[in-house]
Design a protein around this motif. Structure first.
Motif, PDB file in Angstrom:
ATOM      1  N   VAL A  66       0.839  -1.196   0.000  1.00  0.00           N
ATOM      2  CA  VAL A  66       0.000   0.000   0.000  1.00  0.00           C
ATOM      3  C   VAL A  66       0.877   1.249   0.000  1.00  0.00           C
ATOM      4  CG1 VAL A  66      -1.617   1.347   1.409  1.00  0.00           C
ATOM      5  CG2 VAL A  66      -2.023  -1.099   1.025  1.00  0.00           C
ATOM      6  N   ARG A  67       1.866   1.286   0.871  1.00  0.00           N
ATOM      7  CA  ARG A  67       2.749   2.455   0.953  1.00  0.00           C
ATOM      8  C   ARG A  67       3.512   2.666  -0.361  1.00  0.00           C
ATOM      9  NH1 ARG A  67       5.189   2.781   7.090  1.00  0.00           N
ATOM     10  NH2 ARG A  67       3.238   2.282   8.141  1.00  0.00           N
ATOM     11  N   CYS A  68       3.983   1.584  -0.953  1.00  0.00           N
ATOM     12  CA  CYS A  68       4.716   1.695  -2.227  1.00  0.00           C
ATOM     13  C   CYS A  68       3.818   2.283  -3.314  1.00  0.00           C
ATOM     14  CB  CYS A  68       5.226   0.328  -2.673  1.00  0.00           C
ATOM     15  SG  CYS A  68       6.549  -0.356  -1.662  1.00  0.00           S
ATOM     16  N   LEU A  69       2.617   1.746  -3.441  1.00  0.00           N
ATOM     17  CA  LEU A  69       1.725   2.223  -4.491  1.00  0.00           C
ATOM     18  C   LEU A  69       1.294   3.671  -4.237  1.00  0.00           C
ATOM     19  CD1 LEU A  69       0.357   1.616  -7.127  1.00  0.00           C
ATOM     20  CD2 LEU A  69      -1.567   0.663  -5.852  1.00  0.00           C
ATOM     21  N   ILE A  70       1.047   4.002  -2.997  1.00  0.00           N
ATOM     22  CA  ILE A  70       0.691   5.395  -2.677  1.00  0.00           C
ATOM     23  C   ILE A  70       1.848   6.326  -3.033  1.00  0.00           C
ATOM     24  CG2 ILE A  70       0.273   7.030  -0.787  1.00  0.00           C
ATOM     25  CD1 ILE A  70      -1.472   4.821   0.516  1.00  0.00           C
ATOM     26  N   ALA A  71       3.062   5.956  -2.665  1.00  0.00           N
ATOM     27  CA  ALA A  71       4.218   6.813  -2.943  1.00  0.00           C
ATOM     28  C   ALA A  71       4.379   7.060  -4.443  1.00  0.00           C
ATOM     29  CB  ALA A  71       5.489   6.183  -2.368  1.00  0.00           C
ATOM     30  N   VAL A  72       4.290   6.011  -5.242  1.00  0.00           N
ATOM     31  CA  VAL A  72       4.444   6.161  -6.688  1.00  0.00           C
ATOM     32  C   VAL A  72       3.266   6.931  -7.271  1.00  0.00           C
ATOM     33  CG1 VAL A  72       4.519   4.905  -8.884  1.00  0.00           C
ATOM     34  CG2 VAL A  72       5.933   4.149  -6.966  1.00  0.00           C
ATOM     35  N   SER A  73       2.071   6.616  -6.825  1.00  0.00           N
ATOM     36  CA  SER A  73       0.869   7.271  -7.359  1.00  0.00           C
ATOM     37  C   SER A  73       0.838   8.760  -7.023  1.00  0.00           C
ATOM     38  CB  SER A  73      -0.390   6.594  -6.816  1.00  0.00           C
ATOM     39  OG  SER A  73      -0.444   5.251  -7.245  1.00  0.00           O
ATOM     40  N   VAL A  74       1.242   9.106  -5.830  1.00  0.00           N
ATOM     41  CA  VAL A  74       1.267  10.520  -5.446  1.00  0.00           C
ATOM     42  C   VAL A  74       2.298  11.265  -6.274  1.00  0.00           C
ATOM     43  CG1 VAL A  74       1.926  12.110  -3.577  1.00  0.00           C
ATOM     44  CG2 VAL A  74       0.326  10.251  -3.129  1.00  0.00           C
ATOM     45  N   ARG A  75       3.441  10.647  -6.504  1.00  0.00           N
ATOM     46  CA  ARG A  75       4.490  11.296  -7.304  1.00  0.00           C
ATOM     47  C   ARG A  75       3.973  11.601  -8.708  1.00  0.00           C
ATOM     48  NH1 ARG A  75       8.001  11.645 -11.697  1.00  0.00           N
ATOM     49  NH2 ARG A  75      10.058  12.186 -11.047  1.00  0.00           N
ATOM     50  N   LEU A  76       3.301  10.652  -9.323  1.00  0.00           N
ATOM     51  CA  LEU A  76       2.804  10.864 -10.683  1.00  0.00           C
ATOM     52  C   LEU A  76       1.518  11.679 -10.709  1.00  0.00           C
ATOM     53  CD1 LEU A  76       3.458   7.298 -12.072  1.00  0.00           C
ATOM     54  CD2 LEU A  76       4.770   9.381 -12.544  1.00  0.00           C
ATOM     55  N   GLY A  77       0.593  11.362  -9.829  1.00  0.00           N
ATOM     56  CA  GLY A  77      -0.711  12.010  -9.838  1.00  0.00           C
ATOM     57  C   GLY A  77      -0.697  13.452  -9.387  1.00  0.00           C
ATOM     58  N   ASN A  78       0.278  13.825  -8.572  1.00  0.00           N
ATOM     59  CA  ASN A  78       0.351  15.198  -8.075  1.00  0.00           C
ATOM     60  C   ASN A  78       0.433  16.194  -9.230  1.00  0.00           C
ATOM     61  OD1 ASN A  78       0.545  17.186  -6.005  1.00  0.00           O
ATOM     62  ND2 ASN A  78       2.748  17.267  -6.348  1.00  0.00           N
ATOM     63  N   HIS A  79       1.053  15.785 -10.307  1.00  0.00           N
ATOM     64  CA  HIS A  79       1.195  16.655 -11.477  1.00  0.00           C
ATOM     65  C   HIS A  79      -0.162  16.967 -12.122  1.00  0.00           C
ATOM     66  CE1 HIS A  79       3.212  18.410 -14.936  1.00  0.00           C
ATOM     67  NE2 HIS A  79       2.375  17.751 -15.692  1.00  0.00           N
ATOM     68  N   PHE A  80      -1.085  16.031 -12.025  1.00  0.00           N
ATOM     69  CA  PHE A  80      -2.393  16.184 -12.668  1.00  0.00           C
ATOM     70  C   PHE A  80      -3.447  16.829 -11.775  1.00  0.00           C
ATOM     71  CE2 PHE A  80      -0.562  12.595 -15.037  1.00  0.00           C
ATOM     72  CZ  PHE A  80      -0.656  13.122 -16.316  1.00  0.00           C
ATOM     73  N   ASN A  81      -3.180  16.908 -10.499  1.00  0.00           N
ATOM     74  CA  ASN A  81      -4.174  17.391  -9.553  1.00  0.00           C
ATOM     75  C   ASN A  81      -4.149  18.922  -9.487  1.00  0.00           C
ATOM     76  OD1 ASN A  81      -5.880  17.898  -7.445  1.00  0.00           O
ATOM     77  ND2 ASN A  81      -4.827  16.574  -5.981  1.00  0.00           N
ATOM     78  N   ALA A  82      -5.254  19.526  -9.894  1.00  0.00           N
ATOM     79  CA  ALA A  82      -5.339  20.990  -9.888  1.00  0.00           C
ATOM     80  C   ALA A  82      -6.160  21.508  -8.704  1.00  0.00           C
ATOM     81  CB  ALA A  82      -5.961  21.471 -11.196  1.00  0.00           C
ATOM     82  N   ALA A  83      -6.632  20.613  -7.861  1.00  0.00           N
ATOM     83  CA  ALA A  83      -7.483  21.014  -6.741  1.00  0.00           C
ATOM     84  C   ALA A  83      -6.712  21.827  -5.709  1.00  0.00           C
ATOM     85  CB  ALA A  83      -8.077  19.775  -6.068  1.00  0.00           C
ATOM     86  N   ASP A  84      -7.429  22.699  -5.028  1.00  0.00           N
ATOM     87  CA  ASP A  84      -6.859  23.418  -3.898  1.00  0.00           C
ATOM     88  C   ASP A  84      -6.761  22.446  -2.728  1.00  0.00           C
ATOM     89  OD1 ASP A  84      -6.767  25.840  -5.297  1.00  0.00           O
ATOM     90  OD2 ASP A  84      -8.854  26.273  -4.794  1.00  0.00           O
ATOM     91  N   ASN A  85      -5.908  22.760  -1.792  1.00  0.00           N
ATOM     92  CA  ASN A  85      -5.706  21.890  -0.634  1.00  0.00           C
ATOM     93  C   ASN A  85      -6.237  22.528   0.648  1.00  0.00           C
ATOM     94  OD1 ASN A  85      -4.172  19.623  -1.838  1.00  0.00           O
ATOM     95  ND2 ASN A  85      -2.794  21.271  -2.398  1.00  0.00           N
ATOM     96  N   GLY A  86      -7.358  23.183   0.562  1.00  0.00           N
ATOM     97  CA  GLY A  86      -7.924  23.820   1.747  1.00  0.00           C
ATOM     98  C   GLY A  86      -6.991  24.883   2.278  1.00  0.00           C
ATOM     99  N   THR A  87      -6.748  24.836   3.569  1.00  0.00           N
ATOM    100  CA  THR A  87      -5.888  25.851   4.189  1.00  0.00           C
ATOM    101  C   THR A  87      -4.405  25.517   4.051  1.00  0.00           C
ATOM    102  OG1 THR A  87      -6.008  24.730   6.324  1.00  0.00           O
ATOM    103  CG2 THR A  87      -7.672  26.434   5.881  1.00  0.00           C
ATOM    104  N   LEU A  88      -4.098  24.326   3.561  1.00  0.00           N
ATOM    105  CA  LEU A  88      -2.702  23.905   3.426  1.00  0.00           C
ATOM    106  C   LEU A  88      -2.212  24.121   2.002  1.00  0.00           C
ATOM    107  CD1 LEU A  88      -2.940  20.483   5.295  1.00  0.00           C
ATOM    108  CD2 LEU A  88      -2.158  22.669   6.211  1.00  0.00           C
ATOM    109  N   GLY A  89      -0.958  24.438   1.871  1.00  0.00           N
ATOM    110  CA  GLY A  89      -0.347  24.515   0.550  1.00  0.00           C
ATOM    111  C   GLY A  89       0.010  23.120   0.064  1.00  0.00           C
ATOM    112  N   ARG A  90       0.240  22.990  -1.223  1.00  0.00           N
ATOM    113  CA  ARG A  90       0.577  21.682  -1.804  1.00  0.00           C
ATOM    114  C   ARG A  90       1.834  21.108  -1.168  1.00  0.00           C
ATOM    115  NH1 ARG A  90      -1.125  19.047  -6.548  1.00  0.00           N
ATOM    116  NH2 ARG A  90      -2.963  20.246  -5.984  1.00  0.00           N
ATOM    117  N   ALA A  91       2.838  21.917  -0.940  1.00  0.00           N
ATOM    118  CA  ALA A  91       4.079  21.429  -0.349  1.00  0.00           C
ATOM    119  C   ALA A  91       3.835  20.862   1.049  1.00  0.00           C
ATOM    120  CB  ALA A  91       5.123  22.539  -0.299  1.00  0.00           C
ATOM    121  N   GLU A  92       2.973  21.529   1.810  1.00  0.00           N
ATOM    122  CA  GLU A  92       2.658  21.036   3.164  1.00  0.00           C
ATOM    123  C   GLU A  92       1.921  19.699   3.098  1.00  0.00           C
ATOM    124  OE1 GLU A  92       2.557  20.555   7.184  1.00  0.00           O
ATOM    125  OE2 GLU A  92       3.789  21.895   5.989  1.00  0.00           O
ATOM    126  N   VAL A  93       0.999  19.568   2.176  1.00  0.00           N
ATOM    127  CA  VAL A  93       0.278  18.294   2.014  1.00  0.00           C
ATOM    128  C   VAL A  93       1.265  17.191   1.642  1.00  0.00           C
ATOM    129  CG1 VAL A  93      -1.456  17.062   0.651  1.00  0.00           C
ATOM    130  CG2 VAL A  93      -1.931  19.369   1.474  1.00  0.00           C
TER     131      VAL A  93
END
Length: 186
Positions: free
Chosen positions: A149-176
């Protein structure tokens, strides 16, 4: 007076930039020469043809994003947790480089949808990434399912972060991203 040649690596790097910007169709000798500020004649001193350049671009990408990253992380030593922290930092820093950048990864993934040889390289790279992550996560987490689970999340977040245009509420993307890393390392 000797004529200075454009180094082979510059052609490969510029080819990867073109690939990232417009896919494999954008990798044209004339366009690369123009971007490098040279004539296309120098190209043929290094490469037989465009296909040879494309192969070397993939070779460079494959090495850099798999073995190159592993070697860089491992060179710092430390336990698995420290190597994961170093890996996450290295990946975060390399989001827009011509070889290790996310856009090159995305362009190659798109290309792999249409080219079985590129798809095989991509599978090899992804498997190497997952194997390396497994080796690190399994040292800090005894549960095999949790490791996957951790491996797939790590890889998916690395790739998917580029496609995600959503705001992160009160947190910045770097903080998330820091919070995700902290959670994966828990």
């Amino acid at each position: 007076m000797a004529v200075t040649r454009t180094p082979r690596g510059k052609w490969i790097e510029e080819g990867l930039r073109a690939l990232s910007a417009g896919g494999p169709e954008a990798v044209r000798i004339e366009v690369l020469a123009q971007a490098l500020g040279v004539t296309k004649g120098g190209f043929y001193g290094y490469f037989r043809n465009r296909d040879a350049l494309l192969t070397e671009m993939l070779d460079t990408w494959e090495y850099e994003v798999a073995e190159g990253v592993v070697a860089q992380v491992e060179s710092g030593g430390g336990d698995a947790r420290r190597r994961l922290v170093r890996l996450f930092a290295l990946v975060a820093e390399s989001t827009d480089g011509p070889v290790r950048g996310t856009t090159a990864d995305i362009a190659i993934r798109d290309w792999a949808r249409r080219d079985p040889a590129v798809a095989e390289r991509l599978r090899r790279v992804d498997n190497r990434r997952m194997d390396y992550l497994r080796s690190l996560f399994s040292a800090i987490c005894p549960d095999e399912e949790e490791v996957e689970v951790r491996c797939l999340i790590a890889v998916s977040v690395r790739l998917g972060n580029h496609f995600n245009a959503a705001d992160n509420g009160t947190l910045g993307r770097a903080e998330v991203m820091r919070l995700i890393s902290r959670r994966l390392l828990a």
